[in-house]
Design a protein around this motif. Sequence first.
Motif, PDB file in Angstrom:
ATOM      1  N   VAL A 502       0.830  -1.203   0.000  1.00 56.97           N
ATOM      2  CA  VAL A 502       0.000   0.000   0.000  1.00 56.97           C
ATOM      3  C   VAL A 502       0.868   1.259   0.000  1.00 56.97           C
ATOM      4  O   VAL A 502       1.821   1.374   0.784  1.00 56.97           O
ATOM      5  CB  VAL A 502      -0.940   0.023   1.222  1.00 56.97           C
ATOM      6  CG1 VAL A 502      -1.843   1.259   1.169  1.00 56.97           C
ATOM      7  CG2 VAL A 502      -1.771  -1.248   1.276  1.00 56.97           C
ATOM      8  N   LEU A 503       0.520   2.180  -0.886  1.00 58.52           N
ATOM      9  CA  LEU A 503       1.089   3.530  -0.886  1.00 58.52           C
ATOM     10  C   LEU A 503      -0.065   4.461  -0.538  1.00 58.52           C
ATOM     11  O   LEU A 503      -1.094   4.460  -1.223  1.00 58.52           O
ATOM     12  CB  LEU A 503       1.658   3.867  -2.262  1.00 58.52           C
ATOM     13  CG  LEU A 503       2.231   5.276  -2.467  1.00 58.52           C
ATOM     14  CD1 LEU A 503       3.439   5.503  -1.551  1.00 58.52           C
ATOM     15  CD2 LEU A 503       2.616   5.483  -3.926  1.00 58.52           C
ATOM     16  N   VAL A 504       0.053   5.237   0.528  1.00 56.31           N
ATOM     17  CA  VAL A 504      -1.037   6.120   0.942  1.00 56.31           C
ATOM     18  C   VAL A 504      -0.566   7.566   0.906  1.00 56.31           C
ATOM     19  O   VAL A 504       0.494   7.899   1.434  1.00 56.31           O
ATOM     20  CB  VAL A 504      -1.584   5.741   2.338  1.00 56.31           C
ATOM     21  CG1 VAL A 504      -0.499   5.771   3.409  1.00 56.31           C
ATOM     22  CG2 VAL A 504      -2.752   6.648   2.726  1.00 56.31           C
ATOM     23  N   ASP A 505      -1.374   8.412   0.273  1.00 52.68           N
ATOM     24  CA  ASP A 505      -1.054   9.839   0.187  1.00 52.68           C
ATOM     25  C   ASP A 505      -1.871  10.585   1.232  1.00 52.68           C
ATOM     26  O   ASP A 505      -3.027  10.941   1.017  1.00 52.68           O
ATOM     27  CB  ASP A 505      -1.365  10.374  -1.212  1.00 52.68           C
ATOM     28  CG  ASP A 505      -0.759  11.759  -1.429  1.00 52.68           C
ATOM     29  OD1 ASP A 505      -0.331  12.374  -0.438  1.00 52.68           O
ATOM     30  OD2 ASP A 505      -0.723  12.214  -2.592  1.00 52.68           O
ATOM     31  N   GLU A 506      -1.242  10.795   2.388  1.00 54.51           N
ATOM     32  CA  GLU A 506      -1.892  11.513   3.493  1.00 54.51           C
ATOM     33  C   GLU A 506      -1.170  12.820   3.764  1.00 54.51           C
ATOM     34  O   GLU A 506      -1.245  13.366   4.871  1.00 54.51           O
ATOM     35  CB  GLU A 506      -1.934  10.651   4.760  1.00 54.51           C
ATOM     36  CG  GLU A 506      -0.733   9.795   5.110  1.00 54.51           C
ATOM     37  CD  GLU A 506       0.654  10.361   4.964  1.00 54.51           C
ATOM     38  OE1 GLU A 506       1.237  10.737   5.983  1.00 54.51           O
ATOM     39  OE2 GLU A 506       1.178  10.420   3.831  1.00 54.51           O
TER      40      GLU A 506
END
Length: 563
Positions: A502-506
């Motif tokens: 998972v790559l999450v842009d937060e």
Amino acid sequence: MSQVQRMSRLMVKTLRDDPADAETLSHKLLVRAGYVRRTSAGIWSWLPLGKKVLDNVSRVVREEMDAIGAQEVLLPALLPREPYEASGRWEEYGDLLFRLKDRKGADYLLGPTHEEIFTQVVKDQCTSYKDLPVMLYQIQTKYRDEARPRSGVLRGREFQMKDSYSFDTTDEGLAESYALHRAAYQKIFARLGLDFRIVSAVSGAMGGSASEEFLAPAAAGEDTFVDCPACDYAANTEAVTFVAPPVESTEHGPVEELDTPGTPTIETLAAHLGVPASATLKNLLVKVDGEITAVGVPGDREVDLGKLGEHLAPAVVELVTAEDFEDRPDLVRGYVGPQGLKIRYIADPRVAPGTAWVTGANKPDTHARNVVAGRDFEVDDYLDVVVVEAGDPCPACGTGLKLDRAIEIGHIFQLGRKYADTFQLDVLGQQGKPVRVTMGSYGIGVSRAVAALAEQTADEQGLSWPREIAPADVHVVAAGKALQTELALDVSEQLSAAGLRVLVDERPGVSPGVKFTDAELIGVPHILVAGRRSAEGVLELKDRRTGEREELTVAEAIARLTA
């Protein structure tokens, strides 16, 4: 459990504009998406996202090589001169070879390929037929001093490559090892998601006999290959052969000299005489290891210097210069003909015995008509040396060929005993006598495969990786508000627990528009957005390749992505 990679902690800097020096799509997008960074001409640094993709390609290659029984090793990249001098490649590679000296003045090179060193390793480790067959491979950095490195990682001076080598005691064993590699390559490129063709090829500096290339069709490709629309024939243009049709028996008149002032080119000659260029004979002068040689082809065709060089290797082929003409008054520039020449004459098979031509008369401003091959001049060597054109007959069935551009992603060779002879690689055979080992050599451009995939799969928004090699399985985007960020992080942990990468842009303070643009540019197969319906626990799932979108609950999204 897979790790969640947060964009706020990831070293990635995306760019809105293409690099000024970028020519190809892969070059533009790999830089813009933060996968690679140029260190110097033809030398690239692989950044975190790019390293993940590169490692995934290596993993697929490694798994399929292991599956056919190949054993992985790692040999040095810094190599002594002596083995390459023994094989002749210290000179043959010319300026492509990175050469250096140590503090004691000894010569070394940075390895472009490792046939010599693998041969020495097996000579040391394998002494009996019982030790063979054996297949060895490595995934390693290679070096070639390209004169004009370009197209990003497609043509660099330093690159990642898988090279493997098979060692057998019989030709039948070599054929089996070759077949195993061929099948493994088909599985590798299919798993990577590449569209590819297997084509006949020439061996070049590698040496050996049978040779095939694996090509990925792409507009940025530097290789041209032919494809027959009627049968399964396909080949690199340098490997295409022409079978000359039988020449009809015709009586030709005597040689007739023609006054043709100011016609040193085929175009001016054809216009002056009102004949098609195909009726004229073009004679190109080259130097082969310094000796002037003439090459004759029909006037409407061009000489393929690459093909000519392959035919005459290891001799060095270069064009003649104005100074060469000054030293040879018998060679009249622009008016050379094969009749009466005192130099070696090579001709394409189209210049068959019995064919008549308009060609130079070896006098200024003069040409000759009815110059017949076999009657008025002799051909020393027939070699297929013309540039292949669309519509040329297929060697297998005669149908007109198609031309396409492609990127070479793999090459396999049946080397035979070229290197075994050089290094006297023998093992004790079943009859108690020495047996000379026969070899195969097999290469895959690992870093080049990354660029080829980018070329084939990218669109106007950015990269679009197949799942097998993508840096993540899903790119989760938090649209911006605290609730959306909380949901994005929670679903990311659940997806990670389910085994997904998972790559999450937060990232705080980054607008939703920038996040969405970056997600498209980075090219992970699935984009999961925590947006306007986050309060309801509803997410939007987008397929990066097709653009299809659907709204799903968290449970539905996890089920869909892990299916």
